[in-house]
Enzyme design. Structure first.
Site, short mmCIF file in Angstrom:
data_model
loop_
_atom_site.label_atom_id
_atom_site.label_comp_id
_atom_site.label_asym_id
_atom_site.label_seq_id
_atom_site.Cartn_x
_atom_site.Cartn_y
_atom_site.Cartn_z
CG ASP A 231 2.06 -0.73 5.73
OD1 ASP A 231 2.53 -1.21 4.68
OD2 ASP A 231 2.24 -1.24 6.85
CG ASP B 59 -3.96 -7.27 8.14
OD1 ASP B 59 -5.14 -6.94 7.91
OD2 ASP B 59 -3.13 -6.49 8.66
#
Length: 486
Positions: free
Chosen positions: A269, A388
């Site tokens: 992100d 993640d």
């Protein structure tokens, strides 16, 4: 896919949030007889069952009570409870009544104030200490506006258009992760069918392989983060060997630390990592950058691009391989928020050849491969055993700080799961086609950023486009090739 951890909830010097600020719930229209979060089928037998195309089965009140497994190539399935015990067989959804969505699921990365008025439906996140605005998202978690703390106006990302006023937001209802019909998002079950049944020809595609939200920090106090077929030529899957460390596989030393079973998701992100904030790094800082992720910065107290600052993830932290070491990869990742002290720790993931929600040839292709990860972030939406992995094009999650990167990621790309999830849906989960599709999307999305493209192609090359692969993990000593990039 990272949950906000509050350091300060003071707004404008005086406004505080009360997590149980009222015994009342947000007002709204009377709930219908069935709570339906997307188009679904209704089975009425001894009880009412709402059956979703992604395999979930709920009761009339929307509580998850089981799953349905479809016979391959058919609309017939077996409903099982959450323990896997069959409770209804030979269910042909093609003969059932259809229900339309009537309930909104809110995707959140932590506690938020909830404002609904005639202008829209807004989720407002608390501001970082010293910040002048709050991040505002829509129900799907898309960053759409900011709340100006001076005027209490919610202002569009153009910086000019006032959407509405937040007023006394401390008096607004609060949504917390785990509340009914809020999600991070909840994991979903993929049908055993190679092509999930559809309600109509244009709807109800199978769910993304990465259904867990991953979004990086937007503020220092909440920098919680929080996815075998023939390939194209090797040059399209990975960069030239000259761009990779040489010398064969490093000697990985195991530690007497955490170990267990889990699975890998993915995100990128662009936000400043959790482990780049002084209060989390404790002197062991993860790199942070400016200039489209290319220029390192030591302004550790500076703000994240995801909250109006200028600091972001460095593209040098893309996953990579080492020459002469084909069965081992290296990457950075987020771990559960409860593991907040794990900054700079390393873990070895050994893939089992299976997927968390389904298994195909791509999962089998990485059986016994090892991925060594180093922790740079945490996530309240990351579960124990879940890592993640930072992969460009892996999905933005709840916050997208990549607007200034100049990448060509489609605006409709999957928020959770990114380019791989796009390909899975486009190819209807055909393993070979998914792999080829991902290679093409990586080359297109990052045509102007060779470093980010190399990281994206790692998912197509080393990871063989395996979505949410299962692994065994154990803590290890960090190899120098990761320390050099940390």
């Amino acid at each position: 896919m990272k949950n906000l951890i509050f350091k300060s909830l003071m707004l404008a010097g005086a406004l505080t949030i009360a997590w149980n600020c009222s015994d009342e719930t947000p007002s709204g229209p009377k709930q219908p007889e069935y709570l339906v979060t997307s188009e679904a089928w209704l089975l009425q037998t001894d009880a009412d069952y709402i059956i979703y195309p992604d395999g979930r089965v709920t009761n009339a009140q929307g509580d998850l009570i089981g799953t349905i497994s479809f016979l391959e190539g058919t609309s017939i399935g077996v409903i099982s409870d959450l323990q896997g015990t069959p409770i209804s067989g030979n269910v042909d959804v093609a003969t059932l009544a259809k229900l339309e969505k009537n309930t909104t699921i809110y995707t959140i990365a932590g506690p938020v104030w909830h404002l609904i008025d005639n202008t829209g439906d807004y989720l407002i996140y608390p501001a970082a200490e010293g910040a002048t605005s709050c991040v505002v998202t829509d129900p799907d978690g898309n960053y759409i506006a900011n709340l100006d703390l001076a005027t209490m106006n919610i202002i569009s990302l153009d910086g000019v258009t006032v959407l509405t006023t937040g007023g006394d937001i401390g008096a607004l209802p609060v949504l917390n992760p785990g509340d009914k019909f809020t999600k991070q998002p909840d994991p979903v079950i993929v049908s055993s069918s190679s092509e999930a049944p559809i309600i109509e020809s244009s709807s109800a595609l199978p769910p993304s392989s990465s259904s867990v939200a991953s979004s990086s920090s937007v503020q220092s106090s909440s920098s919680a983060k929080s996815s075998s077929s023939s390939a194209k030529s090797s040059s399209s899957v990975q960069s030239s060997s000259s761009s990779k460390p040489a010398g064969g596989c490093p000697n990985i030393q195991k530690k007497n630390g955490a170990k267990g079973e889990g699975w890998a998701t993915r995100y990128w992100d662009c936000c400043k990592p959790h482990c780049s904030w002084p209060e989390h790094a404790h002197g062991n800082y993860s790199k942070q950058c400016t200039n489209k992720g290319k220029t390192e910065s030591t302004d550790w107290g500076g703000g994240s691009v995801c909250s109006g600052g200028g600091l972001m993830t460095c593209t040098s932290q893309v996953p990579f391989t080492v020459d002469g070491c084909d069965e081992m990869g290296f990457a950075f990742a987020a771990v559960p928020a409860s593991n907040g002290g794990d900054c700079g720790k390393c873990f070895q993931l050994t893939f089992t050849g299976k997927g968390k929600y389904s298994t195909d040839a791509n999962h089998r292709a990485i059986k016994d491969k090892k991925l060594i990860i180093m922790v740079t972030n945490i996530g309240g939406d990351v579960n124990q055993g879940q890592f993640d992995i930072m992969i460009p094009g892996g999905g933005f999650g709840a916050f997208n700080g990549c607007g200034q990167m100049g990448w060509n990621i489609p605006g409709n790309s999957e928020q959770y799961g990114g380019l791989l999830s796009d390909c899975e849906k486009e190819t209807k989960y055909n393993a070979s086609k998914t792999l080829t599709c991902l290679q093409e999307k990586c080359n297109s999305a990052f045509s102007n950023d060779s470093q980010a493209k190399e990281g994206c192609l790692f998912l197509a090359g080393f990871m063989h486009a395996a979505g949410n692969p299962l692994h065994n993990y154990e803590e290890v000593e960090c190899p120098q090739v990761l320390k050099d990039k940390y």
